[in-house]
Each structure stands twice: as structure tokens, then as C-alpha cells.
Design a protein around this motif. Structure first.
Motif, PDB file in Angstrom:
ATOM      1  N   ILE A  20       0.747  -1.253   0.041  1.00 23.77           N
ATOM      2  CA  ILE A  20      -0.077   0.000   0.125  1.00 23.77           C
ATOM      3  C   ILE A  20       0.770   1.206  -0.033  1.00 23.77           C
ATOM      4  CG2 ILE A  20      -1.820   1.400   1.385  1.00 23.77           C
ATOM      5  CD1 ILE A  20      -2.901  -1.444   2.371  1.00 23.77           C
ATOM      6  N   GLY A  21       1.997   1.166   0.543  1.00 24.47           N
ATOM      7  CA  GLY A  21       2.834   2.274   0.807  1.00 24.47           C
ATOM      8  C   GLY A  21       2.692   2.976   2.133  1.00 24.47           C
ATOM      9  N   ALA A  22       1.813   2.424   3.029  1.00 23.18           N
ATOM     10  CA  ALA A  22       1.563   3.193   4.430  1.00 23.18           C
ATOM     11  C   ALA A  22       2.178   2.732   5.528  1.00 23.18           C
ATOM     12  CB  ALA A  22       0.156   3.290   4.492  1.00 23.18           C
ATOM     13  N   PRO A  23       2.487   3.089   6.451  1.00 24.88           N
ATOM     14  CA  PRO A  23       2.818   2.546   7.781  1.00 24.88           C
ATOM     15  C   PRO A  23       2.110   1.367   8.303  1.00 24.88           C
ATOM     16  CG  PRO A  23       2.844   4.869   8.273  1.00 24.88           C
ATOM     17  CD  PRO A  23       1.884   4.674   6.715  1.00 24.88           C
ATOM     18  N   VAL A  24       2.596   0.345   8.958  1.00 22.47           N
ATOM     19  CA  VAL A  24       1.898  -0.551   9.435  1.00 22.47           C
ATOM     20  C   VAL A  24       0.801  -0.191  10.285  1.00 22.47           C
ATOM     21  CG1 VAL A  24       1.913  -2.843  10.889  1.00 22.47           C
ATOM     22  CG2 VAL A  24       3.681  -2.269   9.377  1.00 22.47           C
ATOM     23  N   ALA A  25       1.162   0.797  11.304  1.00 21.90           N
ATOM     24  CA  ALA A  25       0.017   1.314  12.142  1.00 21.90           C
ATOM     25  C   ALA A  25      -1.322   1.984  11.438  1.00 21.90           C
ATOM     26  CB  ALA A  25       0.715   2.409  13.253  1.00 21.90           C
ATOM     27  N   ARG A  26      -0.967   2.560  10.329  1.00 23.58           N
ATOM     28  CA  ARG A  26      -2.139   2.902   9.463  1.00 23.58           C
ATOM     29  C   ARG A  26      -3.135   1.812   9.049  1.00 23.58           C
ATOM     30  NH1 ARG A  26      -6.182   4.502   8.261  1.00 23.58           N
ATOM     31  NH2 ARG A  26      -6.594   6.496   6.998  1.00 23.58           N
ATOM     32  N   ILE A  27      -2.467   0.815   8.610  1.00 21.13           N
ATOM     33  CA  ILE A  27      -3.354  -0.513   7.991  1.00 21.13           C
ATOM     34  C   ILE A  27      -3.954  -1.611   9.031  1.00 21.13           C
ATOM     35  CG2 ILE A  27      -1.927  -0.168   5.702  1.00 21.13           C
ATOM     36  CD1 ILE A  27      -1.322  -3.186   7.634  1.00 21.13           C
ATOM     37  N   LYS A  28      -3.417  -1.603  10.348  1.00 22.38           N
ATOM     38  CA  LYS A  28      -3.654  -2.375  11.121  1.00 22.38           C
ATOM     39  C   LYS A  28      -5.331  -2.362  11.416  1.00 22.38           C
ATOM     40  CE  LYS A  28      -0.017  -3.784  14.338  1.00 22.38           C
ATOM     41  NZ  LYS A  28       0.534  -3.580  15.729  1.00 22.38           N
ATOM     42  N   PRO A  29      -5.779  -1.267  11.378  1.00 19.95           N
ATOM     43  CA  PRO A  29      -7.266  -1.249  11.743  1.00 19.95           C
ATOM     44  C   PRO A  29      -8.217  -1.953  10.876  1.00 19.95           C
ATOM     45  CG  PRO A  29      -6.748   1.013  12.183  1.00 19.95           C
ATOM     46  CD  PRO A  29      -5.349   0.114  11.291  1.00 19.95           C
ATOM     47  N   GLY A  30      -7.530  -2.171   9.557  1.00 19.65           N
ATOM     48  CA  GLY A  30      -8.176  -3.150   8.419  1.00 19.65           C
ATOM     49  C   GLY A  30      -7.945  -4.535   8.489  1.00 19.65           C
ATOM     50  N   VAL A  31      -7.205  -5.029   9.588  1.00 17.73           N
ATOM     51  CA  VAL A  31      -6.926  -6.291   9.674  1.00 17.73           C
ATOM     52  C   VAL A  31      -7.075  -6.953  11.047  1.00 17.73           C
ATOM     53  CG1 VAL A  31      -4.773  -7.837   9.579  1.00 17.73           C
ATOM     54  CG2 VAL A  31      -4.697  -5.908   8.072  1.00 17.73           C
ATOM     55  N   THR A  32      -7.971  -7.874  11.108  1.00 14.39           N
ATOM     56  CA  THR A  32      -8.180  -8.430  12.426  1.00 14.39           C
ATOM     57  C   THR A  32      -7.222  -9.167  12.996  1.00 14.39           C
ATOM     58  OG1 THR A  32      -9.050 -10.466  11.391  1.00 14.39           O
ATOM     59  CG2 THR A  32     -10.787  -8.749  11.239  1.00 14.39           C
ATOM     60  N   LYS A  33      -7.487  -9.197  14.459  1.00 12.84           N
ATOM     61  CA  LYS A  33      -6.728  -9.962  15.106  1.00 12.84           C
ATOM     62  C   LYS A  33      -6.736 -11.407  14.816  1.00 12.84           C
ATOM     63  CE  LYS A  33      -6.521  -6.767  18.813  1.00 12.84           C
ATOM     64  NZ  LYS A  33      -6.709  -6.676  20.536  1.00 12.84           N
ATOM     65  N   LEU A  34      -5.646 -12.197  15.289  1.00 11.51           N
ATOM     66  CA  LEU A  34      -5.775 -13.622  14.825  1.00 11.51           C
ATOM     67  C   LEU A  34      -6.902 -14.566  15.599  1.00 11.51           C
ATOM     68  CD1 LEU A  34      -4.092 -15.673  13.146  1.00 11.51           C
ATOM     69  CD2 LEU A  34      -2.959 -16.397  15.438  1.00 11.51           C
ATOM     70  N   ARG A  35      -7.780 -15.222  14.805  1.00 11.71           N
ATOM     71  CA  ARG A  35      -8.645 -16.150  15.502  1.00 11.71           C
ATOM     72  C   ARG A  35      -7.937 -17.393  15.715  1.00 11.71           C
ATOM     73  NH1 ARG A  35     -11.952 -20.266  14.904  1.00 11.71           N
ATOM     74  NH2 ARG A  35     -11.462 -20.369  12.594  1.00 11.71           N
TER      75      ARG A  35
END
Length: 199
Positions: A52-67
Motif C-alpha cells: 500500500i505504501g503506508a505505515p503498518v500502524a495505518r493499515i492495522k485497523p483493516g486487519v483483524t486480530k488472529l482467531r
């Protein structure tokens, strides 16, 4: 959703299964899968962010925690979803008199790997700002310009993040499974003997 699917050689578990308690063996397998999936998810997050070209912190809200795994389901999974990331949040994006110059889909490749829109401008609305351009000669409608979604970065067939996740999951599980089995054998007071290599 990205699910950790790794083929295991069942014959290598047979020897351990004959000496370990059923509950203990299952617990060791669960720990190996959960820890492998956690490590692989971190790698996937990093590659998604690079794509994406963005920091990990910026994309984390779009990735769920591990089930994580359960007693009845030895599956570990997480989802990467749609998340609007303004194009100016990507590294190297510039908006000036010459319009917008930006990029996304940087690792996997895609239509926005080199993005130039001469007519782009900044819009202030609802307490926020975003880059947009007009889709016709009229004042409206406007179309916003956003970076690639995390779900796209992970979900495309052959996507860099998908490949990295699978490779890391397989590597981690191959290393962690014997370690967790050994820990369980020691916990149950049994000697550890590696299963024979039948390859």
C-alpha cells in the motif's frame, strides 16, 4: 479471510501420539499453530503495508486480530478488510499545482503503481480532508482517491502478502511443531525422541 493451511506429514506425529496423552498432543499442536500463525500475520502486515505504501500502524485497523485455535478446531485465521486510506497517507504522495503524484500496489503490482492525476485537488468535508477529482466538466460528482485496501493487498491471487503469509506460516510451523511436542513430552515426564525421517 486468510487461513493458515499447511500440510503436515501425519506419520511424523504417529510416534508422539503413541506416548503423549491425547489432550497433551492436541495442546502442543494448538500452540504450534497459534504461534506460527501469529508470526506469519506479522509478516503479512508488513508486506501489506509495503504494498500500500503506508505505515503498518495505518493499515492495522483493516486487519483483524488472529482467531486462534480451539479444542474442536485447529484453524488459525485473520481477515484483511476494506479500509479507506487517503492517498496522501502513502509515502511519496504529493499534491500540488501539477496535480497528484502517488503510488500504491507497489509490491504486487496493479493499476495504481504509478498514479498521476493532473486535475486532483484537496477537499475539506465533514471534519476531514481527502484528495478528489471531477469525473465530468460539472462541479459534481467528485471521486475520491484512496490507496489500495488491505483486503485487496492480501486477497488478490498471488498477492505478495498472501505468498509471504503462506511461506512464513509453513516455515514457522515446521520449526515450532517439534519444539512444542518436545515441551509437552517434558511436561508429561516423557523422554523426547525425534520421529524418524522417512523422506
Amino acid at each position: 479471510m486468510s487461513v493458515l493451511k499447511v500440510d503436515l506429514d501425519g506419520s511424523k506425529l504417529e510416534q508422539w501420539a503413541t506416548v503423549l496423552s491425547t489432550r497433551g498432543l492436541r495442546a502442543a499442536i494448538r500452540r504450534a499453530i497459534d504461534r506460527s500463525a501469529t508470526a506469519a500475520r506479522k509478516v503479512a502486515l508488513k508486506v501489506i503495508a509495503q504494498d500500500i505504501g503506508a505505515p503498518v500502524a495505518r493499515i492495522k485497523p483493516g486487519v483483524t486480530k488472529l482467531r486462534r485455535t480451539t479444542q474442536s478446531d485447529l484453524t488459525a485465521s485473520f481477515s484483511a478488510n476494506k479500509l479507506r486510506i487517503g492517498i496522501l497517507n502513502t509515502s511519496g504522495a504529493k499534491l500540488g499545482t501539477g496535480g497528484l503524484t502517488a503510488s500504491t500496489h507497489r509490491v504486487t503490482g496493479g493499476g495504481s503503481s504509478s498514479l498521476k492525476i493532473k486535475s486532483a485537488f484537496l477537499v475539506h468535508a465533514n471534519g476531514g480532508t481527502f484528495v478528489a477529482f471531477r469525473t465530468s466538466r460539472s462541479r459534481l460528482p467528485l471521486k475520491g482517491v484512496y490507496a489500495e485496501h488491505p483486503g485487496t493487498a492480501l486477497g488478490q491471487p498471488g498477492a505478495a502478502a498472501q505468498v509471504a503469509w503462506q511461506q512464513e506460516a509453513e516455515k514457522q510451523l515446521a520449526e515450532r511443531m517439534p519444539q512444542e511436542i518436545q515441551k509437552q513430552l517434558l511436561a508429561e515426564g516423557l523422554p523426547y525422541t525425534a520421529p524418524p525421517d522417512n523422506d
